[in-house]
Design a protein around this motif. Structure first.
Motif, PDB file in Angstrom:
ATOM      1  N   GLU A   1       0.636  11.975 -13.936  1.00  0.00           N
ATOM      2  CA  GLU A   1       1.036  10.572 -13.868  1.00  0.00           C
ATOM      3  C   GLU A   1       0.041   9.786 -13.009  1.00  0.00           C
ATOM      4  O   GLU A   1      -0.470  10.286 -12.004  1.00  0.00           O
ATOM      5  CB  GLU A   1       2.437  10.437 -13.263  1.00  0.00           C
ATOM      6  CG  GLU A   1       3.542  11.049 -14.114  1.00  0.00           C
ATOM      7  CD  GLU A   1       3.697  10.341 -15.448  1.00  0.00           C
ATOM      8  OE1 GLU A   1       3.584   9.095 -15.476  1.00  0.00           O
ATOM      9  OE2 GLU A   1       3.907  11.032 -16.465  1.00  0.00           O
ATOM     10  N   SER A   2      -0.217   8.546 -13.410  1.00  0.00           N
ATOM     11  CA  SER A   2      -1.107   7.675 -12.640  1.00  0.00           C
ATOM     12  C   SER A   2      -0.350   7.086 -11.458  1.00  0.00           C
ATOM     13  O   SER A   2       0.783   6.621 -11.605  1.00  0.00           O
ATOM     14  CB  SER A   2      -1.659   6.559 -13.528  1.00  0.00           C
ATOM     15  OG  SER A   2      -2.535   7.080 -14.511  1.00  0.00           O
ATOM     16  N   ILE A   3      -0.990   7.102 -10.299  1.00  0.00           N
ATOM     17  CA  ILE A   3      -0.345   6.713  -9.044  1.00  0.00           C
ATOM     18  C   ILE A   3      -1.271   5.778  -8.273  1.00  0.00           C
ATOM     19  O   ILE A   3      -2.486   5.982  -8.235  1.00  0.00           O
ATOM     20  CB  ILE A   3      -0.046   7.945  -8.158  1.00  0.00           C
ATOM     21  CG1 ILE A   3       0.845   8.955  -8.891  1.00  0.00           C
ATOM     22  CG2 ILE A   3       0.568   7.520  -6.828  1.00  0.00           C
ATOM     23  CD1 ILE A   3       2.283   8.538  -9.046  1.00  0.00           C
ATOM     24  N   MET A   4      -0.700   4.750  -7.642  1.00  0.00           N
ATOM     25  CA  MET A   4      -1.448   3.921  -6.704  1.00  0.00           C
ATOM     26  C   MET A   4      -0.775   4.015  -5.341  1.00  0.00           C
ATOM     27  O   MET A   4       0.422   3.750  -5.216  1.00  0.00           O
ATOM     28  CB  MET A   4      -1.499   2.459  -7.161  1.00  0.00           C
ATOM     29  CG  MET A   4      -2.239   1.540  -6.191  1.00  0.00           C
ATOM     30  SD  MET A   4      -2.473  -0.126  -6.872  1.00  0.00           S
ATOM     31  CE  MET A   4      -3.074  -1.011  -5.417  1.00  0.00           C
ATOM     32  N   ILE A   5      -1.551   4.424  -4.341  1.00  0.00           N
ATOM     33  CA  ILE A   5      -1.049   4.567  -2.976  1.00  0.00           C
ATOM     34  C   ILE A   5      -1.568   3.407  -2.135  1.00  0.00           C
ATOM     35  O   ILE A   5      -2.775   3.172  -2.063  1.00  0.00           O
ATOM     36  CB  ILE A   5      -1.518   5.886  -2.327  1.00  0.00           C
ATOM     37  CG1 ILE A   5      -1.143   7.091  -3.194  1.00  0.00           C
ATOM     38  CG2 ILE A   5      -0.949   6.016  -0.920  1.00  0.00           C
ATOM     39  CD1 ILE A   5       0.298   7.464  -3.156  1.00  0.00           C
TER      40      ILE A   5
END
Length: 481
Positions: A39-43
């Protein structure tokens, strides 16, 4: 979850366990949101919260799934540093790491021999323009310092790069890492990422804006207060010359605070440096013996690595630096001072709020300091009031009635519409799409941009990037290319 995905997740966690690394905070939340399932994640989280390990985990997942990973950073020095860290940690499990920064004249095919490629935004842009064959094998792209997308030419090139990578690799996992910024949800949505936003700092940060008519005297007082209490200080300076000058002027006072044991240990370490006289400038060699150094992009990589290593070990008490230390790998100190928040390029302009808060965010060493202290120096009371209003919101402590400064962050916006960068990106779009009409370029390239996404999100109406309704094709080429 498939059996294969479960196996890969277990392998990643086992590799981390062997390195005595245990996911925590945003790392653990990223795993729960599907990081190890592709899954694509932005932190979005403060300095020191562990974002870098999230990127490493995603890269490991890609490699163990039979794909390659690309790790993008804004600076050459940071690419070298990140590449060495990943190589040192994971080479023993057979993962190869390639680093590429400035060799734009080569086609980059040799990098296909590596499992993980660490490179700068600009070098990645060059590789995509050259249609390097191994790019189709990429499963994950990690974008460190994604907030750079708001910053002028470099931001526009990063945005353009992401448009092309996403068109080229529809199944691409994107892992975007950002220091704390304002309103990151739009960028996360445009990237197709699940947003993880944390304001939790490992060490509390106290900020102040201090007016002064004598920056050096005030800086010396702040630095020596911290040094006498066995703390370290990072001094962010407007220019390279300022960094070198402040370091030289503070050296005597800092050196007198070193204990005999610290002096012996520091001198022993410096005596062991290979090519000492060749690699380290004479003016810096003298400062290092006083427990202080300057740091900027004009120094050779080996020299920067030396002073960074000495500072991390506590052998240097003070580092005077340009903004090169504000990005990337965690590099904390108890106190951070921004001596002058005006732009090096234009003295009439203040540095962007997100960049200044990234500098101040270096304050506070986890496991060492109970609190971090971030200070901005102002040339007058009037300028101090202006800076306080520009960079902070102010609230009152209900118990003491003292003022508390809360960082005010800027929202992330696109730089692609800047007239100074649009012509270049129009040509990039032509090269990417091949034979196409201007309308097809606008719809097929700029239509996928963060610029257009933001415009539609705000105005709820389509955006005409090239103003095709007002000009014909011939004049469009003349105006925009």
């Amino acid at each position: 979850m498939t059996v294969v995905a479960s196996s890969v997740s277990s392998q990643v966690l086992e590799i981390l366990r062997r390195q005595s690394l245990s996911p925590r905070g945003v790392q653990k939340e990223a795993i729960e949101k599907g990081l190890l399932l592709g899954e694509s994640i932005m932190i979005v989280s403060p300095t020191g919260s562990g974002k870098t390990l999230v990127g490493e985990m995603a890269a490991l997942r890609a490699v163990l799934s039979g794909k390659k990973a690309m790790y993008l950073v804004p600076l050459r020095a940071l690419a070298t540093q990140v590449g060495e860290i990943i190589r040192d940690r994971y080479s023993e499990v057979g993962i190869s790491v390639g680093t590429s920064t400035g060799d734009f004249q080569t086609d980059g095919e040799y990098l296909g021999e590596s499992d993980i490629v660490v490179t700068t935004y600009e070098r990645a842009d060059s590789l995509v323009r050259r249609h390097v064959g191994w790019l189709t094998e990429i499963g994950t792209v990690v974008i460190d310092e994604i907030q750079t997308i708001s910053e002028g030419i470099r931001g526009a090139r990063l945005e353009s790069l992401m448009i092309r990578l996403r068109r080229m690799l529809p199944e691409l996992q994107i892992v975007a890492l950002s220091a704390t910024v304002g309103a990151p949800a739009d960028l996360a949505e445009w990237l197709g990422c699940t947003l993880i936003h944390s304001d939790t700092r490992p060490v509390p940060l106290h900020c102040a804006v201090v007016p002064t008519s004598d920056r050096l005297r005030t800086l010396r007082n702040i630095v020596m207060t911290t040094v006498r209490a066995d703390g370290q200080v990072i001094v962010f300076c407007r220019t390279r010359r300022d960094a070198e000058s402040y370091a030289a002027r503070l050296a005597g006072d800092v050196g007198r605070q070193l204990t005999s044991h610290e002096t012996v240990e520091l001198n022993s370490e410096l005596d062991s440096v290979e090519n000492w006289e060749a690699d380290v400038p004479r003016e810096l060699r003298r400062l290092l013996h006083d427990g202080i150094a300057f740091h900027h992009a004009g120094l050779a990589y080996r020299t920067r690595e030396l002073v960074e290593r000495l500072f991390r070990r506590g052998l240097l008490r003070v580092m005077c630096s340009t903004s090169t230390l504000s990005a990337g790998i965690d590099f904390p100190a108890r106190t951070v001072v921004v001596t002058n928040p005006r732009s090096p390029q234009d003295y009439t302009q203040f540095l962007p709020a997100n960049r200044v808060h990234q500098m101040l965010g270096r304050a506070g060493r986890p496991g060492h300091d109970q609190a971090g202290f971030g200070v901005i120096l102002a040339g007058s009371q009037g300028e101090a009031d202006m800076l306080r209003n520009f960079y902070f919101d102010s609230v009152k402590n209900p118990e003491t009635d003292a003022e508390i400064l809360i960082p005010r962050y800027e929202p992330l916006l696109s730089s692609l519409g800047d007239p100074h960068v649009l012509p270049e990106q129009l040509l990039v779009a032509v090269a990417h799409l091949g034979q196409a009409t201007l309308q097809e370029i606008e719809d097929g390239f700029f239509g996928d941009s963060f610029l257009t996404f933001c415009a539609i999100t705000v105005t709820r109406t389509p955006m005409r990037v090239l103003n095709l309704g007002e000009i014909d094709a011939a004049s469009a080429i003349e105006r925009h290319a």
